[in-house]
Scaffold this motif. Structure first.
Motif: not given
Lengths: 114, 112
Positions: A35, A37, A47-50, A59-61, B99-103
């Motif tokens: 990832y 972040l 999170w930015v990307a996986n 995957y992208y935010v 997704w999106p993973h989150t905090f």
């Protein structure tokens, strides 16, 4: 010992590009999700990307999709983040993180400013 | 997006006393394989974040046993049985099921 060492951050003008790198060691990089972040100054984590182990799934935010590209080189145990079209709101410390959040790098600061 | 809501956001604690942080998710976090991909992360001042608890209740290597995690569904808790000076920092909950993973927003623990 697991190590993640980010590099490539710096000062860039709005609209510019940077390529972040993360050198990984001490674990099975080629079988790990990875990832990127980020944390804006004084703010929380985002999170930015996986990327999956073979690099085939990414995957992208929403805020970076179409501008950032995550990639990896399993032969060199390296993770990358190509950042284009940078904006002031991309200013942050960027962290390289192993899947599941089990280990974080020390981070590299990206500052987008004219 | 899954919204993670932590409380409290500020937590002043006397040394040696217990502390508790709650995190509520806007959607269930059980993944298709049955795991609940929910962690607690600690960020000490000036340091990178580090994972403390993974999959709700499992302590990472080197994490003191005064830290414990619990919960299920959409409600999760981090407990510290006796706060020590080295526990000062910001604690985040995170989900990586959807997704999106989150905090969460982060909870700042300080010594009273």
């Amino acid at each position: 010992e697991v190590q993640l060492v980010e590099s490539g951050g710096g000062l860039v003008q709005p609209g510019g590009s940077l390529r972040l790198s993360c050198a990984a060691s001490g674990f099975s990089f080629s079988t790990s999700w990875m990832y990127w972040l980020r944390q804006a100054p004084g703010k929380g984590l985002e999170w930015v990307a996986n990327i999956n182990p073979d690099g085939g799934d990414t995957y992208y935010v929403d805020s970076v999709r179409g501008r950032f590209t995550i990639s990896r080189d399993n032969a060199k145990n390296s993770l990358f983040l190509q950042m284009n079209g940078l904006r002031a709101e991309d200013t942050a410390v960027y962290y390289c993180v192993i899947g599941g959040g089990q280990q974080w790098g020390q981070g590299t600061l990206v500052t987008v400013s004219s | 997006d899954v919204v993670m809501t932590q409380s409290p956001l500020s937590l002043p604690v006397t040394l040696g006393q217990p502390a508790s942080i709650s995190c509520r998710s806007s959607q269930g976090l059980v993944a298709s394989g049955g795991n609940t991909n929910f962690n607690w992360v600690q960020q000490r001042p000036g340091q990178s974040p580090r994972r403390l608890i993974y999959k709700v209740s499992n302590r990472d290597s080197g994490v003191p046993d005064r830290f414990s995690g619990s919960g299920s569904g959409t409600d999760f808790t981090l407990n510290i049985s006796r706060v020590e000076a080295e526990d000062v920092g910001v604690y985040y909950c995170m989900q990586y099921t959807r997704w999106p993973h989150t905090f969460g927003q982060g909870t700042k623990l300080e010594i009273k």
